[in-house]
Design a protein around this motif. Structure first.
Motif, PDB file in Angstrom:
ATOM      1  N   ASP A 155       0.830  -1.216   0.000  1.00 44.23           N
ATOM      2  CA  ASP A 155       0.000   0.000   0.000  1.00 44.23           C
ATOM      3  C   ASP A 155       0.858   1.256   0.000  1.00 44.23           C
ATOM      4  O   ASP A 155       0.517   2.248  -0.663  1.00 44.23           O
ATOM      5  N   ARG A 169      12.481   0.716   8.151  1.00 43.22           N
ATOM      6  CA  ARG A 169      13.268   0.261   9.308  1.00 43.22           C
ATOM      7  C   ARG A 169      14.703   0.047   8.886  1.00 43.22           C
ATOM      8  O   ARG A 169      14.973  -0.306   7.732  1.00 43.22           O
ATOM      9  N   ASN A 208      15.215  -3.490   1.162  1.00 41.76           N
ATOM     10  CA  ASN A 208      13.942  -4.134   0.858  1.00 41.76           C
ATOM     11  C   ASN A 208      13.045  -3.096   0.182  1.00 41.76           C
ATOM     12  O   ASN A 208      11.937  -2.840   0.630  1.00 41.76           O
ATOM     13  N   SER A 243       1.768  -7.526   8.562  1.00 46.11           N
ATOM     14  CA  SER A 243       0.403  -7.619   8.048  1.00 46.11           C
ATOM     15  C   SER A 243      -0.030  -9.045   7.720  1.00 46.11           C
ATOM     16  O   SER A 243      -1.159  -9.268   7.288  1.00 46.11           O
ATOM     17  N   TYR A 292      -3.365 -10.550  15.375  1.00 43.78           N
ATOM     18  CA  TYR A 292      -3.341  -9.424  14.436  1.00 43.78           C
ATOM     19  C   TYR A 292      -4.617  -8.586  14.578  1.00 43.78           C
ATOM     20  O   TYR A 292      -4.567  -7.355  14.752  1.00 43.78           O
TER      21      TYR A 292
END
Ligand code: NAP
Ligand code: G4F
Length: 324
Positions: free
Chosen positions: A13, A33, A39, A82, A147
């Motif tokens: 997103d 991070r 990444n 997620s 979660y």
């Protein structure tokens, strides 16, 4: 020119939202991070246009510094673990970055500049064992995973900061949204990737979990538009964002294999390893409020989305083969 700060900008997103905000002439900052390896695959095409800064939801100071350094008008909190099954393995850590992470960010905003507008990435997983079908903003929550539980804390703390401090805080309760940039472990991408591999002779089977679960799947590119819309209103409010259609995992599998000219029954095997301790059986959203108030509606429909994902993975493997 407005400035936005996106946490988790290198995620699915985050990458679509950054593209959208750049098109709208925003100055875009994104947090990543610290890591010894890069990444940034999903944002490499816009990396020169956005400013990456260090920010970790586990670290309060990094969030304060990110806000002081970027001085944003809007903050979109998209960062977090997620992938739902992973949160049963790390329930405490899940609470740390998903529940307390949102709280740390809200505290940082409250301390640095209360006028910053805030978007929280809430989720249909909060409906869990659903109280009604379809689910809307009034539907009772009943999360079924660490979660979902942690996201529910983040959702209510967002509401609480809005009500306690008169801050412009919105929570978007988004149903599943997918794209060719989706992580490989999520079911749509796992299937599109496997179909491509099988089609090209790189794999012979696909191990799956519960094929009976149903989801309301949309396209991520359509869903980031509504994040932005939520922060452009006169008053902050929460919205359910969904297509209003629901499909089973079996239907998803059938559409993906058929698109590649394959019969899914020849390749799919059930592996209990992929069955969850507690399942969310059926999600189907009612996004009438967003459609009426924000004039939003999804553009890409389910079958088209799956075909786009399968084609993209086939192309990716083809390109890799020809370049090696
Ligand atoms: P995603 O692709 O997994 O991206 C999440 C991003 O968060 C990654 O870039 C990840 O970076 C980063 N992140 C993870 N832990 C972090 C931490 N402690 N501090 C800072 N960054 C961290 O997820 P997505 O699909 O884009 O979803 C965006 C948000 O919406 C997530 O919060 C998700 O839970 C929520 N949501 C998603 C959906 C959906 O269907 N996609 C639906 C409802 C809600 P690393 O590479 O460093 O791990
Ligand atoms: O693609 P999934 O892993 O997504 P899930 O659990 O619905 O969560 C996603 O959507 C949420 C919004 O509702 C987000 F908040 C969350 O961050 C994430 O983006 O699994 C979808 C369904 C589940 O019912 C699962 O049991 O697919 C079923 N499934 C069956 N076999 C499988 C598999 N899921 C995965 N990942 N892998 C399988 O082999």
């Amino acid at each position: 020119m407005k400035t936005a700060l996106i946490t988790g900008v290198a995620g699915q997103d985050g990458s679509y939202l950054a593209e959208l905000l750049l098109k709208k002439d925003y100055e875009v900052y994104g947090t990543v991070r610290r890591s010894s390896t890069s990444n940034l695959e999903r944002i490499k095409h816009i990396q020169d246009d956005i400013k990456l800064i260090h920010g970790d939801l586990l670290d309060q100071n990094s969030l304060i510094e990110a806000i002081e350094g970027s001085r944003p008008d809007e903050i979109y909190n998209l960062a977090g673990q997620s992938f739902v099954p992973a949160t049963w393995d790390k329930p405490v850590l899940t609470g740390e970055f998903t529940a307390l992470g949102a709280t740390r960010l809200l505290e940082a905003i409250r301390l640095v500049n209360r006028n910053i507008r805030f978007y929280q990435a809430s989720t249909s997983e909060m409906f869990g064992k659903v109280a009604e079908v379809p689910q809307n903003e009034q539907t009772r929550f009943y999360p079924r995973s660490p979660y979902g539980v942690a996201k529910l804390y983040a959702h209510w703390i967002t509401v609480n900061y809005r009500e306690s401090y008169d801050m412009y805080c919105c929570s978007g309760i988004l149903f599943n949204h997918e794209s060719p940039r989706r992580g490989l472990e999520f079911v749509t991408r796992k299937v599109s990737d496997a179909v491509a591999r099988i089609k090209l002779g790189l794999s012979k089977e696909l191990k799956m979990g519960n094929l009976d679960a149903k989801r309301d799947w949309g396209f991520a590119g359509d869903y980031v538009e509504v994040m932005w819309l939520m922060l452009q209103q006169n008053e902050p409010e929460d919205f359910v964002i969904s297509t209003g259609e629901t499909h089973s995992i079996e239907e998803l599998v059938e559409i993906a294999f058929t698109h590649a000219g394959l019969d899914w029954k020849d390749y799919v095997v059930i592996d209990p390893k992929f069955v969850r301790p507690a399942e969310v059986d059926l999600l189907m959203g009612d996004s009438s409020k967003a459609r009426e108030m924000l004039k939003w509606q999804p553009k890409v429909e389910f079958e088209e989305l799956i075909r786009i994902m399968v084609d993209s993975d086939i192309k990716r493997y083809d390109t890799q083969e020809h370049s090696s």
